[in-house]
Enzyme design. Structure first.
Site, PDB file in Angstrom:
ATOM      1  N   GLN A 139       0.813  -1.203   0.000  1.00  0.00           N
ATOM      2  CA  GLN A 139       0.000   0.000   0.000  1.00  0.00           C
ATOM      3  C   GLN A 139       0.856   1.267   0.000  1.00  0.00           C
ATOM      4  O   GLN A 139       2.054   1.211   0.235  1.00  0.00           O
ATOM      5  CB  GLN A 139      -0.937  -0.006   1.211  1.00  0.00           C
ATOM      6  CG  GLN A 139      -0.254  -0.320   2.522  1.00  0.00           C
ATOM      7  CD  GLN A 139      -1.147  -1.095   3.469  1.00  0.00           C
ATOM      8  OE1 GLN A 139      -2.366  -1.120   3.334  1.00  0.00           O
ATOM      9  NE2 GLN A 139      -0.554  -1.734   4.461  1.00  0.00           N
ATOM     10  N   ASP A 148      -0.911 -12.605   6.540  1.00  0.00           N
ATOM     11  CA  ASP A 148      -2.217 -12.297   5.973  1.00  0.00           C
ATOM     12  C   ASP A 148      -3.305 -12.730   6.959  1.00  0.00           C
ATOM     13  O   ASP A 148      -3.311 -13.878   7.411  1.00  0.00           O
ATOM     14  CB  ASP A 148      -2.372 -13.035   4.645  1.00  0.00           C
ATOM     15  CG  ASP A 148      -3.731 -12.820   4.021  1.00  0.00           C
ATOM     16  OD1 ASP A 148      -4.660 -13.590   4.330  1.00  0.00           O
ATOM     17  OD2 ASP A 148      -3.876 -11.864   3.236  1.00  0.00           O
ATOM     18  N   ASP A 204      -9.493  -4.789  12.911  1.00  0.00           N
ATOM     19  CA  ASP A 204      -9.227  -3.358  12.694  1.00  0.00           C
ATOM     20  C   ASP A 204      -8.740  -3.187  11.269  1.00  0.00           C
ATOM     21  O   ASP A 204      -7.564  -2.943  11.017  1.00  0.00           O
ATOM     22  CB  ASP A 204      -8.188  -2.872  13.708  1.00  0.00           C
ATOM     23  CG  ASP A 204      -7.946  -1.375  13.622  1.00  0.00           C
ATOM     24  OD1 ASP A 204      -8.754  -0.677  12.983  1.00  0.00           O
ATOM     25  OD2 ASP A 204      -6.944  -0.908  14.181  1.00  0.00           O
ATOM     26  N   CYS A 205      -9.679  -3.323  10.342  1.00  0.00           N
ATOM     27  CA  CYS A 205      -9.340  -3.361   8.926  1.00  0.00           C
ATOM     28  C   CYS A 205      -9.548  -2.000   8.268  1.00  0.00           C
ATOM     29  O   CYS A 205     -10.253  -1.141   8.775  1.00  0.00           O
ATOM     30  CB  CYS A 205     -10.191  -4.396   8.212  1.00  0.00           C
ATOM     31  SG  CYS A 205     -11.957  -4.220   8.564  1.00  0.00           S
TER      32      CYS A 205
END
Length: 285
Positions: A32, A139, A157-158
């Site tokens: 990211q 993951d 907590d995505c």
């Protein structure tokens, strides 16, 4: 004089901007795009892939509601699993419960933890060094699908359901969480700002349905998550945990000895009262 600003890209036709008073860190990882900057109103701000994740000023609201609601509702939680939460705020709040004996946190990106420890140190406040904490870089979906341990509370907590965070809203993830939960356990997850993202709660309810007897949501108002109240998904096979009275929660809260800035027992109970447009949408399923 031109002021540099950061425009959040969560919605195509609506957004919020922050003054970029100082860019502290900017980097694209394997997973990211990360930026951490200073803003005069909200202090240090972190954004991933164009979406605000957390700010120094209001993080306590989100982190307190994501942790104290499920842990105090459960009443006897000793083992907690956190999926995501690389800034350390959830871990910090969970570990404030002395009754919690072990916490496993699964974060996909070590770089997020490292940057937050450096630039947002008050989020974790030393929690990553607590001997009760086991940090796993992996993951989240794969972890809950293969894990042989079980937990009393699972907190997801995505990020929003785009990019790497999308799989944490999938049926496979929820199935994995169910198999990792002890009997009577509680699963909670960030579920977006419902006024702006109404489809998210409907999808979540449908996908949680096959695995949990009770699937619902509770709410918290976090200023930087704009567009109305944020909904937090709630799932358990014990329907009573969502319906505890203020007296019960107050007794547990007082026994914990925790001092909060947002959470309190009355707010805990009230947070499960949802706006009528949400109630109607869920009833229509």
């Amino acid at each position: 004089m031109t002021t540099t600003t950061y425009l959040e890209k969560l919605y195509s036709g609506y957004g919020q901007t922050f003054t970029l008073d100082e860019v502290l860190f900017e980097h694209r990882t394997d997973h990211q795009e990360l930026i951490i900057f200073r803003n005069r109103e909200f202090g240090t701000v972190m954004a991933l892939d164009g979406i605000i994740q957390t700010t120094e000023r209001d993080e306590f609201i989100y982190h307190e509601m994501m942790t104290h609601v499920p842990i105090l509702a459960h009443g006897k939680a000793k083992r907690v699993l956190i999926i995501g939460g690389g800034d350390g705020g959830i871990l910090r709040e969970v570990l404030r419960h002395e009754s919690v004996e072990h916490v496993t946190q699964v974060e996909i990106d070590q770089a997020v933890i490292d940057m937050c420890k450096q630039y947002l140190p008050n989020h974790s406040a030393g929690a990553f060094d607590d001997p009760r904490a086991n940090i796993v870089i992996a993951d989240g979906v794969e972890f809950v699908s293969e894990c042989t341990e079980t937990f009393d509370v699972i907190i997801s907590d995505c990020t929003d359901p785009v990019g790497p965070g999308e799989v944490l809203f999938s049926s496979r993830f929820y199935e994995g969480c169910k198999r990792c939960l002890n009997e009577g356990g509680v699963f909670v997850a960030q579920n977006g700002v419902v006024f702006m993202q109404p489809d998210e709660i409907l999808t979540t309810r449908r996908r949680l349905g096959p695995y949990f007897a009770d699937q619902s949501f509770y709410a918290a108002a976090v200023p930087t998550y704009v567009g109305g109240v944020m909904t937090l998904a709630w799932a358990s096979d014990n329907v009573e945990l969502r319906q505890l009275d203020v007296a019960t929660i107050s007794e547990r809260f007082e026994r914990s000895g925790i001092d909060t800035r947002y959470y309190n027992p009355a707010l805990h109970v009230a947070s499960f009262a949802l706006p009528q447009y949400v109630v109607k949408a869920l009833d229509a399923l």
